[in-house]
Design an enzyme around this catalytic site. Structure first.
Site, PDB file in Angstrom:
ATOM      1  N   HIS A  66      39.323  45.770  48.158  1.00  0.00           N
ATOM      2  CA  HIS A  66      39.953  46.209  46.888  1.00  0.00           C
ATOM      3  C   HIS A  66      40.199  47.316  46.478  1.00  0.00           C
ATOM      4  CE1 HIS A  66      37.129  47.091  43.266  1.00  0.00           C
ATOM      5  NE2 HIS A  66      37.677  45.760  43.052  1.00  0.00           N
ATOM      6  N   GLU A  69      44.138  47.876  46.213  1.00  0.00           N
ATOM      7  CA  GLU A  69      44.563  46.555  45.334  1.00  0.00           C
ATOM      8  C   GLU A  69      44.392  48.037  43.943  1.00  0.00           C
ATOM      9  OE1 GLU A  69      43.415  44.590  41.865  1.00  0.00           O
ATOM     10  OE2 GLU A  69      41.879  43.832  43.523  1.00  0.00           O
ATOM     11  N   HIS A  70      43.639  49.206  43.866  1.00  0.00           N
ATOM     12  CA  HIS A  70      42.778  49.758  42.855  1.00  0.00           C
ATOM     13  C   HIS A  70      44.485  50.692  42.775  1.00  0.00           C
ATOM     14  CE1 HIS A  70      39.222  48.803  40.145  1.00  0.00           C
ATOM     15  NE2 HIS A  70      39.401  47.200  40.998  1.00  0.00           N
ATOM     16  N   GLU A 141      32.624  50.788  38.365  1.00  0.00           N
ATOM     17  CA  GLU A 141      32.699  48.959  38.525  1.00  0.00           C
ATOM     18  C   GLU A 141      31.472  48.680  39.410  1.00  0.00           C
ATOM     19  OE1 GLU A 141      36.027  45.716  40.163  1.00  0.00           O
ATOM     20  OE2 GLU A 141      36.840  47.474  39.631  1.00  0.00           O
TER      21      GLU A 141
END
Length: 428
Positions: A66, A69-70, A141
């Site tokens: 993840h 991906e960011h 987040e």
């Protein structure tokens, strides 16, 4: 370029595996204005322990897929989103349990957007500074989702089911795990999992397949990649039993949230078994829980469920489980009544008329999906990484019988495999 024709669907898929290992799949949809492209790698949150064909085992921090991906959208000259916007495209990305996908949709400048998508995903840009900055962003987040009731109740259910398999770990990881990530780890994971041999590029819409494949070939021939190393994912042995029968958390909610489901006793399933289980279970759940079912109407009339009640089934070769529920005034009573209503159905089975009607509905919903470029690309890629052909669904649905669904109900609904997740109001 190979062509695969599906006469039942009147669709023709164009497929080519490039010399560097990248699989390209193109589905032309004549008359469609929108084109949708998705560039996916078989790399998700559960891939935290693996071995390459050099024999070396590697462990990486939870949440790194993840995190990667960011970071992929950042380039020395700025943000890639703005480049897509200038070319009239809407771009996005997501990380799931087993894949990471980068995508765009557009009605114009398709070749420009394909070039942008290919180039930014294959050219990472990490610095010590931008990695440290991202830790703060993702940390926010993670904390935000801790206060999100729907997220908490969903992951609470998975945590109740699984104790060892990494599926029970939040896709974003934890504050502690992402703190261990540095740019060298990101580059190493990109080299391993973002190699063309581990990726697929899917385009669907009003495109010319020959033109698109020529463009992608030319793009890839200009780039150099290391030799591909086969990746073996390593997963710990997961007990068949659920990790906990019930998990309760407290958050400010107007009504309690309750999700429950059944953890299946799976050690390994071949792709055909996964496909059969998934389609049969979805058909079963429509019969049991759709708004037109007697069970749904009974619970709704008793004010135990609302129109937010839903259900899903997740399956792979390594795990399989269901997720059922929503808001309810009384979680314990909902579970008790659900069991009271289901058990007689398990004894009597469904009738042929209800089965035939629900099966036709399922097949109709599937055919409607084929009118959406977004849905086709995402669903096809999702199942491709499970070695399942999404365009075979109609054939499998046609083969399912009432006996299959009645047996599937008995196989899946095992009360000792039930797990429950509840979010209650934290204000007494």
């Amino acid at each position: 370029m190979e062509t695969i024709h599906y006469p039942q669907l009147n669709e023709t898929l164009y497929v080519e595996k490039l010399s560097n290992g990248l699989e390209v799949r193109i589905l032309p949809k004549p008359g469609f204005q929108k084109t949708y492209a998705v560039f996916s790698t078989r790399y998700g949150s559960v891939d935290n322990h693996f071995k390459l064909n050099d024999g070396i085992e590697k462990r990486v921090p939870d949440g790194i897929a993840h995190f990667l991906e960011h970071k992929m959208f950042e380039e020395p000259e700025g943000d890639v989103f703005s480049k897509f916007a200038d070319q009239g495209a809407s771009a996005n990305a997501f990380t799931s349990f087993d894949r990471t996908s980068y995508l765009f949709s557009a009605t114009d400048h398709i070749e420009d957007n394909i070039e942008t998508l290919l180039n930014f995903v294959q050219n990472p840009y990490f610095t010590d500074e931008n990695v440290e900055k991202e830790k703060g962003i993702i940390g926010q987040e993670i904390n935000m989702y801790k206060d999100h009731p729907d997220w908490r109740v969903y992951y609470g259910l998975i945590e109740s089911m699984y104790s060892q398999h990494p599926i029970h770990i939040d896709i974003a990881g934890t504050i502690e795990s992402i703190a261990k990530i540095d740019k060298e780890m990101l580059y190493a994971c990109h080299e391993t999992f973002y190699h063309p041999g581990n990726m697929t590029f899917f385009v669907v819409g009003g495109v010319d397949p020959d033109k698109i494949i020529t463009q992608i070939r030319n793009n890839q021939e200009k780039k150099t990649f290391t030799a591909y190393k086969d990746i073996s994912r390593l997963y710990p042995d997961e007990p068949y039993e659920v990790q906990a029968k019930q998990r309760i958390a407290k958050l400010p909610v107007s009504l309690p949230k309750c999700l429950f489901g059944f953890k299946e006793k799976v050690s390994y399933l071949d792709p055909e078994a996964v496909l059969y289980r998934e389609l049969t279970t979805k058909l079963l759940f429509d019969l049991l829980f759709s708004p037109s079912s007697t069970l749904y109407q009974t619970l709704y009339d008793e004010n135990l469920i609302s129109d937010q009640f839903g259900y899903e089934y997740q399956a792979s070769t390594q795990y399989a489980f269901s997720v059922i529920g929503g808001e309810t005034k009384d979680p314990e009573l909902l579970i008790a009544r659900m069991r009271q209503l289901i058990e007689p159905i398990m004894i009597s089975g469904f009738d042929q008329i209800s089965f035939d009607r629900t099966k036709k509905k399922r097949m109709g919903n599937y055919l409607r999906v084929l009118n959406s470029p977004e849905a086709i690309a995402n669903e096809y890629t999702k199942y491709l990484f499970k070695h399942i052909d999404f365009f075979r669904f109609l054939t499998v649905y046609e083969s399912l019988t009432l006996t299959d669904v009645n047996q599937r109900m008995k196989d899946h609904i095992q009360w000792e495999q039930l797990a429950v997740s509840i979010i209650r109001n934290d204000i007494v």
